[in-house]
Scaffold this motif. Structure first.
Motif, PDB file in Angstrom:
ATOM      1  N   UNK A  11      -9.232  96.787 -82.178  1.00 19.39           N
ATOM      2  CA  UNK A  11      -9.999  96.910 -81.485  1.00 19.39           C
ATOM      3  C   UNK A  11     -11.349  97.119 -80.846  1.00 19.39           C
ATOM      4  N   UNK A  12     -11.846  97.567 -81.928  1.00 13.28           N
ATOM      5  CA  UNK A  12     -13.224  97.290 -81.739  1.00 13.28           C
ATOM      6  C   UNK A  12     -14.743  96.098 -82.517  1.00 13.28           C
ATOM      7  N   UNK A  13     -13.591  95.929 -83.476  1.00 16.85           N
ATOM      8  CA  UNK A  13     -14.430  95.109 -84.527  1.00 16.85           C
ATOM      9  C   UNK A  13     -13.489  93.626 -84.575  1.00 16.85           C
ATOM     10  N   UNK A  14     -14.419  92.848 -85.642  1.00 10.39           N
ATOM     11  CA  UNK A  14     -13.046  91.956 -85.831  1.00 10.39           C
ATOM     12  C   UNK A  14     -14.186  91.669 -87.233  1.00 10.39           C
ATOM     13  N   UNK A  15     -12.845  90.925 -88.254  1.00 15.66           N
ATOM     14  CA  UNK A  15     -14.087  91.208 -89.614  1.00 15.66           C
ATOM     15  C   UNK A  15     -13.173  89.702 -89.973  1.00 15.66           C
ATOM     16  N   UNK A  16     -14.354  89.164 -90.484  1.00 15.34           N
ATOM     17  CA  UNK A  16     -13.853  87.526 -91.289  1.00 15.34           C
ATOM     18  C   UNK A  16     -14.458  87.500 -91.986  1.00 15.34           C
ATOM     19  N   UNK A  17     -13.362  87.573 -93.373  1.00 15.02           N
ATOM     20  CA  UNK A  17     -13.758  86.872 -95.194  1.00 15.02           C
ATOM     21  C   UNK A  17     -13.517  86.194 -95.425  1.00 15.02           C
ATOM     22  N   UNK A  18     -14.430  84.757 -96.362  1.00 16.45           N
ATOM     23  CA  UNK A  18     -13.881  84.620 -97.097  1.00 16.45           C
ATOM     24  C   UNK A  18     -13.945  84.630 -98.339  1.00 16.45           C
ATOM     25  N   UNK A  19     -13.124  83.595 -98.867  1.00 14.68           N
ATOM     26  CA  UNK A  19     -12.883  83.973-100.405  1.00 14.68           C
ATOM     27  C   UNK A  19     -12.794  82.317-101.378  1.00 14.68           C
ATOM     28  N   UNK A  20     -13.631  82.439-102.342  1.00 13.48           N
ATOM     29  CA  UNK A  20     -13.060  81.194-103.213  1.00 13.48           C
ATOM     30  C   UNK A  20     -12.028  81.576-103.601  1.00 13.48           C
ATOM     31  N   UNK A  21     -10.944  80.571-104.393  1.00 12.10           N
ATOM     32  CA  UNK A  21      -8.941  80.671-104.834  1.00 12.10           C
ATOM     33  C   UNK A  21      -9.344  81.701-106.106  1.00 12.10           C
ATOM     34  N   UNK A  22     -10.158  82.251-106.705  1.00 21.78           N
ATOM     35  CA  UNK A  22     -10.003  82.885-107.904  1.00 21.78           C
ATOM     36  C   UNK A  22     -10.565  84.347-107.364  1.00 21.78           C
ATOM     37  N   UNK A  23     -11.212  84.588-105.789  1.00 22.11           N
ATOM     38  CA  UNK A  23     -11.500  85.362-105.180  1.00 22.11           C
ATOM     39  C   UNK A  23     -12.663  86.231-105.080  1.00 22.11           C
ATOM     40  N   UNK A  25     -16.595  86.146-103.173  1.00 27.18           N
ATOM     41  CA  UNK A  25     -16.814  86.311-102.034  1.00 27.18           C
ATOM     42  C   UNK A  25     -17.810  85.453-101.456  1.00 27.18           C
ATOM     43  N   UNK A  26     -17.169  84.783-100.863  1.00 23.92           N
ATOM     44  CA  UNK A  26     -17.938  83.448-100.216  1.00 23.92           C
ATOM     45  C   UNK A  26     -19.053  83.677 -99.000  1.00 23.92           C
ATOM     46  N   UNK A  27     -18.345  84.892 -97.913  1.00 18.96           N
ATOM     47  CA  UNK A  27     -19.156  84.921 -96.978  1.00 18.96           C
ATOM     48  C   UNK A  27     -18.388  86.124 -96.191  1.00 18.96           C
ATOM     49  N   UNK A  28     -18.847  86.876 -95.463  1.00 18.57           N
ATOM     50  CA  UNK A  28     -17.668  87.763 -93.749  1.00 18.57           C
ATOM     51  C   UNK A  28     -19.275  87.266 -93.160  1.00 18.57           C
ATOM     52  N   UNK A  29     -18.295  88.002 -91.639  1.00 23.69           N
ATOM     53  CA  UNK A  29     -18.660  88.444 -90.771  1.00 23.69           C
ATOM     54  C   UNK A  29     -18.272  89.771 -89.746  1.00 23.69           C
ATOM     55  N   UNK A  30     -19.118  90.514 -89.344  1.00 27.63           N
ATOM     56  CA  UNK A  30     -18.524  90.868 -88.110  1.00 27.63           C
ATOM     57  C   UNK A  30     -18.706  91.353 -87.081  1.00 27.63           C
ATOM     58  N   UNK A  31     -17.931  90.708 -85.732  1.00 28.97           N
ATOM     59  CA  UNK A  31     -18.030  90.959 -84.698  1.00 28.97           C
ATOM     60  C   UNK A  31     -17.501  91.804 -83.670  1.00 28.97           C
ATOM     61  N   UNK A  32     -17.928  91.373 -81.899  1.00 33.27           N
ATOM     62  CA  UNK A  32     -16.990  92.575 -81.584  1.00 33.27           C
ATOM     63  C   UNK A  32     -15.681  92.132 -81.302  1.00 33.27           C
ATOM     64  N   UNK A  33     -14.766  92.331 -80.556  1.00 32.89           N
ATOM     65  CA  UNK A  33     -13.097  92.350 -80.430  1.00 32.89           C
ATOM     66  C   UNK A  33     -12.869  91.343 -80.066  1.00 32.89           C
ATOM     67  N   UNK A  34     -11.703  90.954 -80.285  1.00 30.77           N
ATOM     68  CA  UNK A  34     -11.246  89.671 -79.541  1.00 30.77           C
ATOM     69  C   UNK A  34      -9.528  89.865 -78.917  1.00 30.77           C
ATOM     70  N   UNK A  35      -9.496  91.522 -78.641  1.00 29.22           N
ATOM     71  CA  UNK A  35      -7.723  91.685 -78.787  1.00 29.22           C
ATOM     72  C   UNK A  35      -7.711  90.984 -77.278  1.00 29.22           C
TER      73      UNK A  35
END
Length: 315
Positions: A11-23, A25-35
């Motif tokens: 409700x406050x933040x929208x978090x996205x995280x990308x990982x390789x198939x073996x775990x 961490x490739x990238x992440x981003x925290x943006x505004x809510x998309x409720x």
């Protein structure tokens, strides 16, 4: 580069995280809510696409290289919610991979428990989600405050604190440190000030500031009124856990894993200690589990495991 995506849509933040198939961490981003309860559909699409693209841009990822996407989202409470949100994510441009959309409570449960057990969330709102040993799932709570829901949550603590202040003005309760701090932080000096603030809360779900930290501070300084509010919150939270245990027929299990989630309980030693005491008093076999990762980490891990399972099934 093949990768998976985990999303925590709150409700406050929208978090996205990308990982390789073996775990990795490739990238992440925290943006505004998309409720979807807050914004119109077109605005939601714009926000989701923007947040995902910002995550992918951080490591040069392409949408077509994604192998699995798991989104845990707030507000997935009805069949209508499920249909709308699944259609929204299934039709994201450029993605041809499997997409799974789940209630954020389920993702939080997976993150903390990862198997049989129950999770009690006490943040701004409250809810319990559980899975028993046969794989049956259930949820209790999550109802709006307007119908006496959000039991023991941060919102509940806020209202109880303001109710105590109202009792002080009625001379039903004696003013203490908690009353002094509430008046100072909220700028409440008269009955009219409190009435005006109450009117504000009728139009907005949350107050101008969260009162949980104030209540905890006062309780730690020995304020009995503040401590009583936190102990009552613990009782309500323990009821959620107890009800979930009954719904899933887990009373006789040799061990019951009970996870906790949400700042209202995780960051309140008094509330947490009382909750743990109450639940273990009734179920001595309870094992309390605390969160070691964020929900977005759990969503990404679920995406990796689902991807791996499907690949194995295709061999």
């Amino acid at each position: 580069m093949e990768y998976v995506i985990g999303i925590d849509s709150g409700g406050t933040n929208y978090r996205v995280q990308a990982e390789s198939l073996n775990g990795e961490l490739l990238g992440n981003y925290v943006g505004a809510s998309a409720s979807h309860y807050t914004y119109p559909e077109e605005e939601i699409k714009i926000r989701i696409n923007h947040h995902i693209d910002r995550c992918l841009a951080s490591f040069g990822g392409k949408r077509g290289e994604c192998r699995y996407l798991v989104c845990g989202t707030t507000g997935l409470d009805t069949e209508e919610d499920d249909t709308f949100l699944n259609q929204l994510y299934q039709n994201l441009d450029g993605f041809s991979c499997p997409v799974v959309v789940k209630n954020d409570a389920e993702i939080a449960h997976y993150t903390v428990i990862g198997g049989a057990g129950i999770l009690v969330i006490s943040g701004t709102g409250s809810i319990a989600f559980g899975v028993n040993r046969t794989g049956e799932t259930g949820r209790v709570g999550g109802w709006a405050f307007s119908i006496m829901g959000e039991e023991g949550s941060g919102t509940w603590v806020d209202r109880k604190a303001l109710r105590y202040l109202a009792n002080c003005y009625d001379k039903v309760a004696k003013e203490s440190l908690l009353a002094d701090i509430l008046k100072e932080k909220l700028g409440i000096n008269t009955v009219k000030d409190l009435t005006d603030y109450s009117a504000y809360l009728m139009k907005h779900k949350n107050g101008k500031i969260s009162l949980g930290k104030i209540v905890n501070y006062a309780a730690e300084k020995g304020d009995r009124n503040a401590a009583e509010i936190l102990k009552l919150a613990a009782e309500e939270t323990a009821k959620l856990a107890d009800n979930m245990i009954h719904v899933l027929n887990m009373e006789q299990d040799p061990e019951i894993a009970v996870g906790i989630w949400g700042s209202n309980i995780v960051q309140s030693p008094i509330l947490l200690e009382e909750f743990e005491r109450l639940i273990k008093e009734k179920y001595p076999q309870t094992v309390i589990k605390r969160p070691m990762q964020e929900a977005v980490d759990g969503a990404a891990r679920m995406a990796r495991e689902l991807c791996r399972s499907e690949r194995i099934a295709m061999m």
